[in-house]
Design an enzyme around this catalytic site. Structure first.
Site, mmCIF file in Angstrom:
data_model
loop_
_atom_site.group_PDB
_atom_site.id
_atom_site.type_symbol
_atom_site.label_atom_id
_atom_site.label_comp_id
_atom_site.label_asym_id
_atom_site.label_seq_id
_atom_site.Cartn_x
_atom_site.Cartn_y
_atom_site.Cartn_z
ATOM 1 N N ASP A 19 33.914 34.912 46.570
ATOM 2 C CA ASP A 19 32.767 35.790 46.339
ATOM 3 C C ASP A 19 33.045 37.188 46.890
ATOM 4 O OD1 ASP A 19 30.246 36.531 45.545
ATOM 5 O OD2 ASP A 19 29.210 35.585 47.221
ATOM 6 N N GLY A 20 32.426 38.186 46.266
ATOM 7 C CA GLY A 20 32.505 39.545 46.803
ATOM 8 C C GLY A 20 33.355 40.517 45.999
ATOM 9 N N ASN A 21 33.801 40.102 44.830
ATOM 10 C CA ASN A 21 34.613 41.013 44.007
ATOM 11 C C ASN A 21 33.822 42.260 43.616
ATOM 12 O OD1 ASN A 21 36.509 38.991 44.099
ATOM 13 N ND2 ASN A 21 36.271 38.363 41.968
ATOM 14 N N ARG A 23 31.165 43.591 45.149
ATOM 15 C CA ARG A 23 30.924 44.454 46.311
ATOM 16 C C ARG A 23 32.179 45.214 46.716
ATOM 17 N NH1 ARG A 23 28.063 39.781 49.415
ATOM 18 N NH2 ARG A 23 28.748 38.763 47.482
ATOM 19 N N ARG A 32 33.445 46.794 38.288
ATOM 20 C CA ARG A 32 33.415 45.379 38.688
ATOM 21 C C ARG A 32 34.677 44.645 38.243
ATOM 22 N NH1 ARG A 32 28.981 43.130 40.593
ATOM 23 N NH2 ARG A 32 29.640 41.084 39.858
ATOM 24 N N HIS A 36 37.489 42.081 40.112
ATOM 25 C CA HIS A 36 38.005 40.766 39.716
ATOM 26 C C HIS A 36 39.533 40.800 39.638
ATOM 27 C CE1 HIS A 36 33.979 39.457 39.196
ATOM 28 N NE2 HIS A 36 33.740 40.131 38.096
ATOM 29 N N SER A 64 31.360 29.818 37.029
ATOM 30 C CA SER A 64 30.320 28.800 37.084
ATOM 31 C C SER A 64 29.507 28.803 35.791
ATOM 32 C CB SER A 64 29.381 29.073 38.263
ATOM 33 O OG SER A 64 28.514 30.138 37.951
ATOM 34 N N GLU A 66 26.561 29.262 35.634
ATOM 35 C CA GLU A 66 25.568 30.334 35.769
ATOM 36 C C GLU A 66 26.175 31.714 35.468
ATOM 37 O OE1 GLU A 66 25.906 27.888 38.250
ATOM 38 O OE2 GLU A 66 24.239 26.815 37.335
ATOM 39 N N TRP A 68 27.570 32.792 32.950
ATOM 40 C CA TRP A 68 27.322 33.284 31.577
ATOM 41 C C TRP A 68 26.187 34.292 31.552
ATOM 42 C CZ3 TRP A 68 31.031 32.188 28.335
ATOM 43 C CH2 TRP A 68 31.754 30.987 28.465
ATOM 44 N N LEU A 130 51.608 20.745 45.582
ATOM 45 C CA LEU A 130 50.236 21.238 45.748
ATOM 46 C C LEU A 130 49.520 21.130 44.407
ATOM 47 C CD1 LEU A 130 47.906 22.999 47.055
ATOM 48 C CD2 LEU A 130 49.207 25.000 46.319
ATOM 49 N N ARG A 193 25.486 30.139 51.067
ATOM 50 C CA ARG A 193 24.985 29.324 49.955
ATOM 51 C C ARG A 193 26.096 28.442 49.404
ATOM 52 N NH1 ARG A 193 22.457 34.017 48.431
ATOM 53 N NH2 ARG A 193 24.227 34.664 47.180
#
Ligand code: FPP
Length: 240
Positions: A19-21, A23, A32, A36, A64, A66, A68, A130, A193
């Site tokens: 998270d945070g790309n 910001r 933005r 990414h 995710s 969401e 979309w 891995l 979260r």
């Protein structure tokens, strides 16, 4: 910092909510999409670090169900970037004994992304050191619903009895049961979260939230998170 790591007590399976790309991009006066892109470099660094540290499983939340809801422009840019990354990195991953898997409703992906997914699966199928699990069009509740549907089909077909449904039987109907539970869940950029990520598998995970934005996340931060994991006493509901 690395020498302090107890190599006998490494988390077997690490999950990351990247998270945070956005910001990061805002802070650097960039678009933005550029956030990414910078995030993709962190993905590369973290996979390399996991390989070096001897981690067995790494699950990354890339897109995710969401996501979309974001602008069409950002969604398209994210899938272009994912496709580019998959094509660019796969040879090196393949040569380093990394196996790449995907979890999510993959038939809902754009056609090109589906093709790239197939190619990555095929190209790294036999690898063992891995395993990286990329969550694409993924939702934790959807995963549980899909497993329930599968179980319902088996019960209806008469191949499974309701009394036989146990946690283990259920877990084996999740998208990638081989990865198992998460030992350590890391979330970057300070949000407290879970955001619908691997809800079944985080039951007993240790959660580490770092303020570092994903594009700034590197091996040192991963090592810090593992040290934090190793400092905790895992009790699984029991007493020490
Ligand atoms: C969260 O930042 C990040 C995402 C929604 C996408 C993650 C994708 C990448 C890191 C690109 C490359 C991935 C792979 C697997 C090659 P955000 O946009 O929610 O940031 P914000 O909360 O600051 O706006």
């Amino acid at each position: 910092m690395e020498p302090q790591l107890d190599t006998q007590r490494l988390p077997r399976h690490i999950g990351i909510i990247m998270d945070g790309n956005g910001r990061w991009a805002a802070q650097h006066g960039k678009r933005r999409v550029q956030g990414h892109e910078a995030g993709a470099a962190s993905v590369r660094a973290v996979i390399k670090a996991c390989r070096e540290l001897g981690i067995e499983g790494l699950s990354l939340y890339a897109f995710s169900t969401e996501n979309w809801r974001r602008s069409k422009q950002e969604v398209n840019a994210l899938f272009r970037l994912l496709s580019k990354y998959m094509r660019k990195e796969i040879e090196e991953l393949a040569q380093n004994d990394v196996r790449v898997r995907f979890q999510g409703r993959l038939d809902g992906l754009p056609a090109q992304a589906r093709k790239d997914v197939e190619y990555c699966l095929e190209r790294t199928r036999g690898n063992k050191a891995l395993s990286v699990n990329v969550a694409l069009n993924y939702g934790g509740r959807q995963e549980i619903v899909d497993a329930a549907r599968q179980i319902a089909r088996e019960v209806k077909a008469g191949t499974l009895q309701p009394e036989e449904i146990s946690e283990d039987v259920f877990a084996r109907r999740l998208y990638l049961p081989e990865f198992g539970d998460l030992d350590l869940l890391i979330r970057t950029s300070g949000e407290l979260r879970v955001s619908n990520f691997m809800l079944w598998q985080i039951s007993y995970a240790e959660i580490v939230v770092t303020p570092v934005l994903w594009p700034d996340f590197r091996k040192e931060h991963l090592v810090e998170a593992i040290l934090e994991f190793q400092s905790r006493k895992r009790r699984y509901g029991g007493r020490p």
